[in-house]
Scaffold this active site. Structure first.
Site, PDB file in Angstrom:
ATOM      1  N   ALA A 124     -26.009 -28.564   0.026  1.00 60.64           N
ATOM      2  CA  ALA A 124     -26.705 -27.440  -0.576  1.00 60.64           C
ATOM      3  C   ALA A 124     -28.193 -27.762  -0.656  1.00 60.64           C
ATOM      4  CB  ALA A 124     -26.153 -27.177  -1.983  1.00 60.64           C
ATOM      5  N   PRO A 125     -29.037 -27.076   0.147  1.00 62.43           N
ATOM      6  CA  PRO A 125     -30.472 -27.367   0.146  1.00 62.43           C
ATOM      7  C   PRO A 125     -31.218 -26.556  -0.902  1.00 62.43           C
ATOM      8  CG  PRO A 125     -29.982 -25.787   1.853  1.00 62.43           C
ATOM      9  CD  PRO A 125     -28.666 -26.104   1.177  1.00 62.43           C
ATOM     10  N   PHE A 170     -32.677 -21.685  -3.192  1.00 65.50           N
ATOM     11  CA  PHE A 170     -31.469 -22.531  -3.285  1.00 65.50           C
ATOM     12  C   PHE A 170     -30.283 -21.844  -2.610  1.00 65.50           C
ATOM     13  CE2 PHE A 170     -27.612 -23.173  -6.047  1.00 65.50           C
ATOM     14  CZ  PHE A 170     -27.238 -24.394  -5.500  1.00 65.50           C
ATOM     15  N   HIS A 171     -29.498 -22.646  -1.879  1.00 67.58           N
ATOM     16  CA  HIS A 171     -28.264 -22.163  -1.245  1.00 67.58           C
ATOM     17  C   HIS A 171     -27.111 -23.033  -1.725  1.00 67.58           C
ATOM     18  CE1 HIS A 171     -25.163 -21.087   1.552  1.00 67.58           C
ATOM     19  NE2 HIS A 171     -25.942 -20.360   2.321  1.00 67.58           N
ATOM     20  N   SER A 172     -26.191 -22.435  -2.488  1.00 67.46           N
ATOM     21  CA  SER A 172     -25.034 -23.165  -2.998  1.00 67.46           C
ATOM     22  C   SER A 172     -23.970 -23.325  -1.909  1.00 67.46           C
ATOM     23  CB  SER A 172     -24.442 -22.412  -4.193  1.00 67.46           C
ATOM     24  OG  SER A 172     -23.266 -23.038  -4.651  1.00 67.46           O
TER      25      SER A 172
END
Length: 944
Positions: free
Chosen positions: A779-780, A798-800
């Site tokens: 996750a970045p 944010f990407h979960s």
């Protein structure tokens, strides 16, 4: 009176040739020093002033400001530079006479370069930066690029062990050694606006002038051996004329090595790389939409088509019908005419199969023809460089890929015409054997040659098919501490050109173990370090990879092509799969074995190349394949090839510099509604820049972002810097054409699907995060601080992880909450959370600990994308449909950043109560435009 007349043929005047060089040096020195003295005396404060700073922060003028901005110093410069032109042209002419030899091409090229270089000098002299900044710089850049072949050829043609050679090498080293600090300080001035940086830049700029003039002044030592005489013209035909002794031996024409043949080979290679790199990109579309293995991945094995060459009739067919294979590549280019994605992919697979066979046949047995391997291997490298330059010009999209068409900027019809024409004109070097048996020695390693081929093609594809890739490997965010894709992509392209040159002139060095060891060190540095040091390692590896192209391809061509090229491309398939597995481990069988192991893939690449070097060193050197043998014809041919390469490099570097200049010079970004102190922020999961119909979507994304007047936007699923995604940077076109600062986020060696940030406001600093992901995909996140109307505001993109990995998502929510809680600035979160509103991890993101608020808690119809905020006044929120661009909508929020009241209620108000600068555009109301409209609420929401 008649007895006082000169006799026919009598010498009227004579002078030593060095006088021309003295005159050249005198006039050009007067031009620069004279204008500097006059400028400092009359307009000092004006010529040290630049766009950001003036005196006393900047206290020494640049060359361009000195010679072009003011009268009369501009006229002083132009007057003396005009006086310089006469000696300059004579100097070039005398240099040609001094170096010319029968059949030698290099002196002719040197003369042409010298003449064109002189004209470009006139261009930036008489078109000043005040008159036309772009054309002034284009002529200046062209002049500097032409300095490369002028310097290289002049050194090459200078006799060894002479003072002239020593001084030329010295001044050349000082000249080119000054370019890197020149670029560094220009960026400090242009990008970072550092006070005094332009003064330091000016010193390096003046140093370039000094070393350039000094290099040409060395001609005094050469021309002192010549004497210029003026004879009585009357009766001159009766005088004894000097005719240099001509060789009675006929000049042998180098068949198959002409410039036209070389150009055709380069363009065929360009088509090869365009088709080859499009195949994995088109394959990627299908698992992308299936969220797993789709079955279309099997088309990748089409590149192992050389295995068919094990069959003698097929081998003979293509050996005698090489044009057939080259024309077959055109099928891959023509596939853009097919709308159905499945059929388009299948046609590209056919084109790739022909491309693989064409490469195998071209190099089969090529070593039996002296210098042919170097000639065609270099053309193959130039084709790769040309394809990288095309991507550099088109924002990392190859304009003839099948994901391009006229509506999104494609040049497909042009590419198809080139593919057909060059396919018809294609030739393979004639060889002496009957093409039915291998001409490799009994101790040579066919397997090593095959592995070397697979490893090299993999490295070229995954690192060098785009000038952006290595810069993003070492990118670490703001403030900038390393190279940028633009303009430093030019440095990557220059390193590729240097590698091509070394592959011709230093083949014995690049093909040995010491060169290989240096490349391994470069790879380790690139992998282990960030910023400029990591980039330096990448450049070392770049130079090496291009330099060994002729060595590896010729070694593979010594064996049965079905074996070395068929097996080699099978090895390549395995490397491609490993390259995908390191990031797609959550979606493929056995994926965890290679999870996040770029180091293993890089090591496998180097190991395969090492086997190729081993195979090359097992070749027994004979007079026919040794490029350094003393055969006169072979030496002449080597010189011809070297001259072609120098001309080619000059053209490629000129293109690169011109494109880099055009793209780098642009205005600073400006927000859409500064009068309202508004910041419009959006989040969009862009699905890797391929729309529903498998077309590149950057242009359509750009249009809707511009029309929505978004100031700050986060992209998710945006890292396409892999072979399966085409090595594209989705931020470049949008950032440059609309005016944004861009942060790519964690690079391709961080094994995420990517997140990126575009901002109209300056990015003061940014940090890249990889959130805890013990099971699923990484996750970045980007945590950036922006200068928003003079106030520091933080933005987190944010990407979960996916919904299957519950513990991952819980740990990631805690990690992001920590990032938000650690900031004391106002903050906006642009995110992909994979949670229902008011439930589960939502209450970790929106909590007293994080101090964050939901942009609209009443919006229950969300699962993935969320906008959260704190300490800024939220005024509006909208959801905009995606059309066919991706599978996810655009969410947009409006905020006021004025340092005043930041409290917001969830009470809605009518649009009529909202100031004009804080309203969403009317364009998307109702049915909207191009499939984009306000949906879910059917209109924007505004709040007190």
């Amino acid at each position: 009176m008649s007895d006082k007349l000169s006799k026919p043929g009598q010498v009227l005047m004579k002078a030593n040739g060095s006088l021309i060089a003295y005159a050249h040096t005198f006039f050009i020195t007067c031009a620069f020093i004279g204008s500097l003295i006059v400028g400092v005396a009359l307009h000092y404060t004006k010529i040290v002033q630049n766009e950001h700073w003036g005196y006393p922060e900047e206290w020494f003028p640049s060359v361009s400001a000195t010679i072009g901005d003011m009268y009369p110093e501009r006229s002083v410069f132009q007057l003396f530079i005009a006086c310089t032109s006469g000696p300059r042209f004579i100097l070039v002419f005398l240099t040609y006479l001094l170096t010319a030899k029968p059949g030698a091409l290099a002196p002719k090229i040197l003369a042409i370069v010298g003449i064109v270089r002189t004209f470009t000098c006139g261009g930036w002299t008489y078109i000043t930066s005040t008159d036309d900044h772009d054309w002034h710089d284009i002529f200046m850049i062209s002049y500097m690029v032409l300095t490369i072949p002028w310097t290289a050829l002049r050194i090459q043609l200078t006799p060894k062990d002479t003072k002239a050679l020593f001084y030329r090498k010295l001044f050349a080293f000082l000249f080119f050694g000054s370019i890197m600090p020149l670029i560094y300080w220009f960026i400090q001035h242009k990008v970072h606006h550092i006070a005094g940086a332009y003064t330091v830049y000016a010193f390096f700029e003046w140093s370039l002038i000094l070393f350039d003039v000094a290099f040409d002044t060395v001609a005094i030592l050469d021309l002192s051996a010549l004497e210029i005489r003026v004879l009585d013209a009357q009766g001159v035909t009766n005088a004894t004329q000097y005719n240099p002794e001509k060789s009675s031996a006929p000049v042998r024409k180098h068949q198959g090595f002409g410039t036209f043949t070389f150009v055709v080979a380069v363009l065929n290679s360009f088509i090869f790389w365009s088709v080859w790199t499009s195949l994995p990109l088109l394959i990627w579309y299908f698992p992308l939409w299936h969220m797993g293995i789709s079955g279309y991945e099997a088309i990748l094995v089409s590149i192992t088509a050389p295995l068919l060459l094990f069959v003698p009739p097929i081998r003979a067919l293509f050996a005698h019908g090489y044009k057939l294979a080259c024309l077959g590549m055109a099928i891959g280019v023509a596939s853009y005419k097919v709308l159905k994605p499945e059929y388009r992919l299948e046609l590209v697979g056919v084109g790739s199969a022909f491309a693989a066979i064409a490469l195998a046949i071209q190099f089969w047995g090529i070593n039996s023809r002296p210098q042919a391997g170097v000639h065609r291997g270099t053309a193959f490298s130039f084709g790769l460089i040309l394809s990288s330059i095309a991507k550099f010009a088109f924002f990392t999209n190859n304009p003839i890929w099948p994901i391009m068409h006229a509506d999104n900027g494609g040049w497909n019809a042009t590419g198809l015409a080139i593919a057909i024409i060059t396919g018809v004109l294609a030739t393979r070097p004639q060889v002496t054997n009957n093409q039915q048996v291998s001409n490799a020695g009994p101790k040579e390693s066919g397997f090593g040659a095959a592995c070397g081929l697979g490893g090299l093609i993999f490295a070229l594809h995954t690192l060098l098919c785009d000038s952006t890739t290595i810069t993003l490997w070492v990118w670490e965010g703001y403030p900038v501490r390393g190279p940028l894709p633009v303009p430093h992509g030019v440095l990557t392209l220059a390193a590729m050109c240097l590698g091509a040159y070394l592959g011709v002139v230093k083949r014995a060095v690049t093909g040995n173990w010491s060169g290989y060891l240096i490349s391994c060190i470069g790879a380790a540095i690139m992998y282990s370090f960030k910023g400029w040091f990591g980039y330096a390692g990448g450049l070392i590896l770049t130079v090496y990879l291009i330099s060994i192209v002729p060595v590896i391809l010729e070694s593979a061509g010594r064996h049965n092509p079905g074996y070395t090229f068929g097996v080699g491309f099978f090895v390549l398939v395995l490397l491609y799969l490993a390259h995908v597995w390191i990031v797609a481990y959550a979606f493929v069988p056995g994926g965890p074995l290679l999870r996040e192991r770029s180091d293993l893939v890089l090591a496998a690449q180097q190991a395969c190349i090492g086997l190729g070097i081993y195979a090359h060193n097992k070749i027994k050197v004979s007079p026919i394949n040794n490029p350094l043998n003393s055969n006169t014809a072979n030496i002449s041919l080597a010189r011809k090839i070297r001259s072609q390469v120098i001309v080619g490099i000059t053209i490629l570097l000129t293109l690169s510099c011109a494109i880099g200049f055009k793209r780098f010079h642009r205005d600073d970004p400006k927000p859409h509604h500064p009068e309202a102190k508004a910041m419009t922020a959006g989040i969009w999961t862009v699905h890797f820049g391929l729309d529903n119909d498998m077309w590149a979507s950057e242009g359509r994304m750009r249009d809707v972002i511009e029309e929505l007047e978004i100031d700050v936007i986060g992209f998710l699923e945006s890292d396409t810097q892999r072979a399966i995604m085409g090595h594209r940077d989705l931020t470049q076109q949008i950032a440059e054409e609309l005016g944004y600062y861009a942060d790519f986020g964690p690079g391709p060696n961080k094994h995420t699907w990517g997140c990126a940030l575009l901002s109209k406001f300056p990015i003061l600093k940014s940090t890249h995060h990889l959130l805890p992901s013990p099971v699923g995909e990484l996750a970045p996140a980007i945590h950036a601080t922006l200068d928003v109307y003079g106030k520091e505001v933080d933005v987190v993109v944010f990407h979960s992880g996916q919904e299957e990995d519950v513990e991952d998502r819980r740990l990631q929510s805690l990690g992001v909450a920590d990032i938000m809680a650690s900031s004391s600035n106002p903050l906006v979160l642009l995110s992909y959370l994979v949670t229902k509103p008011l439930q589960g991890n939502y209450n970790t993101y929106v909590s007293d600990y994080s101090r964050m608020h939901d942009i609209d808690p009443s919006d229950w119809d969300r699962w993935c994308q969320y906008i959260l905020y704190r300490d800024v006044k939220r005024t509006g929120y909208a959801r905009v449909s995606r059309s066919t661009i991706t599978d996810t909508e655009i969410q947009v929020g409006k905020f006021v950043i004025d340092g005043g009241d930041t409290t917001s209620s969830n009470i809605e108000i009518d649009e009529s109560q909202v100031p004009e600068g804080l309203r969403f555009p009317d364009l998307f109301k109702g049915q909207g435009v191009r499939g984009h409209r306000y949906h879910v609420f059917d209109k924007p929401r505004y709040y007190q």
